[in-house]
Write a protein that holds these residues in place. Structure first.
Motif, short mmCIF file in Angstrom:
data_model
loop_
_atom_site.label_atom_id
_atom_site.label_comp_id
_atom_site.label_asym_id
_atom_site.label_seq_id
_atom_site.Cartn_x
_atom_site.Cartn_y
_atom_site.Cartn_z
N GLU A 36 0.83 -1.20 0.00
CA GLU A 36 0.00 0.00 0.00
C GLU A 36 0.87 1.26 0.00
O GLU A 36 0.56 2.23 -0.71
CB GLU A 36 -0.94 0.01 1.20
CG GLU A 36 -2.04 -1.02 1.12
CD GLU A 36 -2.84 -1.15 2.41
OE1 GLU A 36 -2.44 -0.53 3.43
OE2 GLU A 36 -3.84 -1.87 2.40
N GLU A 37 1.96 1.25 0.77
CA GLU A 37 2.86 2.39 0.77
C GLU A 37 3.51 2.59 -0.60
O GLU A 37 3.66 3.71 -1.07
CB GLU A 37 3.92 2.21 1.85
CG GLU A 37 3.40 2.34 3.26
CD GLU A 37 4.47 2.02 4.29
OE1 GLU A 37 5.66 1.81 3.92
OE2 GLU A 37 4.11 1.97 5.48
N ALA A 38 3.88 1.49 -1.22
CA ALA A 38 4.51 1.57 -2.55
C ALA A 38 3.51 2.09 -3.56
O ALA A 38 3.86 2.91 -4.42
CB ALA A 38 5.05 0.20 -2.96
N ALA A 39 2.26 1.65 -3.48
CA ALA A 39 1.24 2.13 -4.40
C ALA A 39 0.97 3.61 -4.17
O ALA A 39 0.81 4.38 -5.14
CB ALA A 39 -0.06 1.33 -4.22
N ALA A 40 0.95 4.03 -2.92
CA ALA A 40 0.73 5.44 -2.61
C ALA A 40 1.90 6.29 -3.11
O ALA A 40 1.70 7.39 -3.64
CB ALA A 40 0.53 5.64 -1.11
N ALA A 41 3.11 5.78 -2.96
CA ALA A 41 4.26 6.50 -3.44
C ALA A 41 4.26 6.59 -4.95
O ALA A 41 4.59 7.63 -5.54
CB ALA A 41 5.54 5.83 -2.96
N ALA A 42 3.85 5.52 -5.62
CA ALA A 42 3.80 5.52 -7.09
C ALA A 42 2.69 6.48 -7.56
O ALA A 42 2.87 7.17 -8.57
CB ALA A 42 3.52 4.11 -7.60
N ALA A 43 1.58 6.51 -6.86
CA ALA A 43 0.50 7.41 -7.24
C ALA A 43 0.92 8.87 -6.99
O ALA A 43 0.55 9.76 -7.77
CB ALA A 43 -0.75 7.10 -6.43
N GLY A 44 1.69 9.11 -5.97
CA GLY A 44 2.15 10.45 -5.67
C GLY A 44 3.15 10.95 -6.71
O GLY A 44 3.18 12.12 -7.04
N LYS A 45 3.96 10.07 -7.26
CA LYS A 45 4.96 10.46 -8.27
C LYS A 45 4.34 10.71 -9.62
O LYS A 45 4.84 11.48 -10.43
CB LYS A 45 6.03 9.38 -8.39
CG LYS A 45 6.94 9.31 -7.20
CD LYS A 45 8.01 8.25 -7.40
CE LYS A 45 8.93 8.18 -6.20
NZ LYS A 45 9.96 7.18 -6.37
N SER A 46 3.22 10.03 -9.90
CA SER A 46 2.61 10.16 -11.24
C SER A 46 1.81 11.44 -11.38
O SER A 46 1.41 11.79 -12.48
CB SER A 46 1.72 8.95 -11.53
OG SER A 46 0.63 8.94 -10.64
N LYS A 47 1.53 12.14 -10.29
CA LYS A 47 0.74 13.38 -10.37
C LYS A 47 1.53 14.51 -10.91
O LYS A 47 2.62 14.75 -10.86
CB LYS A 47 0.19 13.75 -8.99
CG LYS A 47 -0.91 12.84 -8.56
CD LYS A 47 -1.50 13.31 -7.27
CE LYS A 47 -2.63 12.41 -6.84
NZ LYS A 47 -3.23 12.81 -5.60
#
Length: 63
Positions: free
Chosen positions: A52-63
């Motif tokens: 979940e942390e990795a997905a949140a970090a990936a979602a944060g970078k794609s913005k």
């Protein structure tokens, strides 16, 4: 009454002996199967949090 540090040395020696006797003993009163199940559940939770942390970090970078 002039024992010097003999009493202190005996106490330290006994404390070390007691620590050696209790080393490695478990106090959770669980069987091997129960302990394995508990540990597996903890590891699944930990892995889920990491994903979940990795997905949140990936979602944060794609913005």
């Amino acid at each position: 009454m002039t024992r010097g540090n003999q009493r202190d040395l005996a106490r330290a020696k006994n404390a070390k002996k007691q620590a050696e006797q209790t080393k490695g003993k478990r106090t959770d009163c669980l069987t091997v199967e129960q302990r394995k199940a508990r540990d597996a559940e903890l590891m699944r939770d930990k892995q889920k949090r990491k994903e979940e942390e990795a997905a949140a970090a990936a979602a944060g970078k794609s913005k």
